[in-house]
Design a protein around this motif. Sequence first.
Motif, PDB file in Angstrom:
ATOM      1  N   CYS A 168      49.319  17.323  63.962  1.00 44.80           N
ATOM      2  CA  CYS A 168      49.401  16.536  65.208  1.00 44.80           C
ATOM      3  C   CYS A 168      49.344  15.044  64.997  1.00 44.80           C
ATOM      4  CB  CYS A 168      48.255  16.917  66.148  1.00 44.80           C
ATOM      5  SG  CYS A 168      48.344  18.599  66.722  1.00 44.80           S
ATOM      6  N   THR A 218      50.592  13.952  69.323  1.00 43.30           N
ATOM      7  CA  THR A 218      50.440  14.865  70.454  1.00 43.30           C
ATOM      8  C   THR A 218      49.139  15.642  70.274  1.00 43.30           C
ATOM      9  OG1 THR A 218      51.585  16.533  71.795  1.00 43.30           O
ATOM     10  CG2 THR A 218      51.744  16.782  69.411  1.00 43.30           C
ATOM     11  N   SER A 219      48.756  16.383  71.274  1.00 40.34           N
ATOM     12  CA  SER A 219      47.535  17.180  71.163  1.00 40.34           C
ATOM     13  C   SER A 219      47.836  18.493  70.449  1.00 40.34           C
ATOM     14  CB  SER A 219      46.969  17.475  72.554  1.00 40.34           C
ATOM     15  OG  SER A 219      47.845  18.342  73.259  1.00 40.34           O
ATOM     16  N   LYS A 220      46.791  19.102  69.956  1.00 43.18           N
ATOM     17  CA  LYS A 220      46.911  20.403  69.293  1.00 43.18           C
ATOM     18  C   LYS A 220      47.501  21.440  70.250  1.00 43.18           C
ATOM     19  CE  LYS A 220      43.961  24.118  67.675  1.00 43.18           C
ATOM     20  NZ  LYS A 220      42.589  24.577  67.543  1.00 43.18           N
ATOM     21  N   LEU A 273      51.269  20.818  70.860  1.00 43.21           N
ATOM     22  CA  LEU A 273      52.051  21.226  69.690  1.00 43.21           C
ATOM     23  C   LEU A 273      52.135  22.749  69.607  1.00 43.21           C
ATOM     24  CD1 LEU A 273      53.676  20.537  67.199  1.00 43.21           C
ATOM     25  CD2 LEU A 273      51.524  20.343  65.920  1.00 43.21           C
TER      26      LEU A 273
END
Length: 93
Positions: free
Chosen positions: A28, A32-34, A37
């Motif tokens: 990430c 972006t956030s986990k 993703l």
Amino acid sequence: MKQIIDPTYGRQFRKMRKSKHINLINACGNITSKSSLARWENGADNLSWNQVINLLTYNHIQLAEFIRKSASKNLDELLNPMPSHTTLIKYQF
């Protein structure tokens, strides 16, 4: 308007990420956030192309290779479509 989600690119990214032994959290970066993703990789959401290009760069994945492998998958599906249902007809001569 309903958003169309093409799972091809996220799935290809996951395949390439895993081949490099990069886990989801490390992939990430600050891009972006986990959860975003994971949703993209699973075909449940989209990312912007800006985010995708940044993820590729961050994870040392060549854009040309990613596009080629993704396009190859799409081309295979277009040239060899799987029918949603198959009816077998047996002929006797």
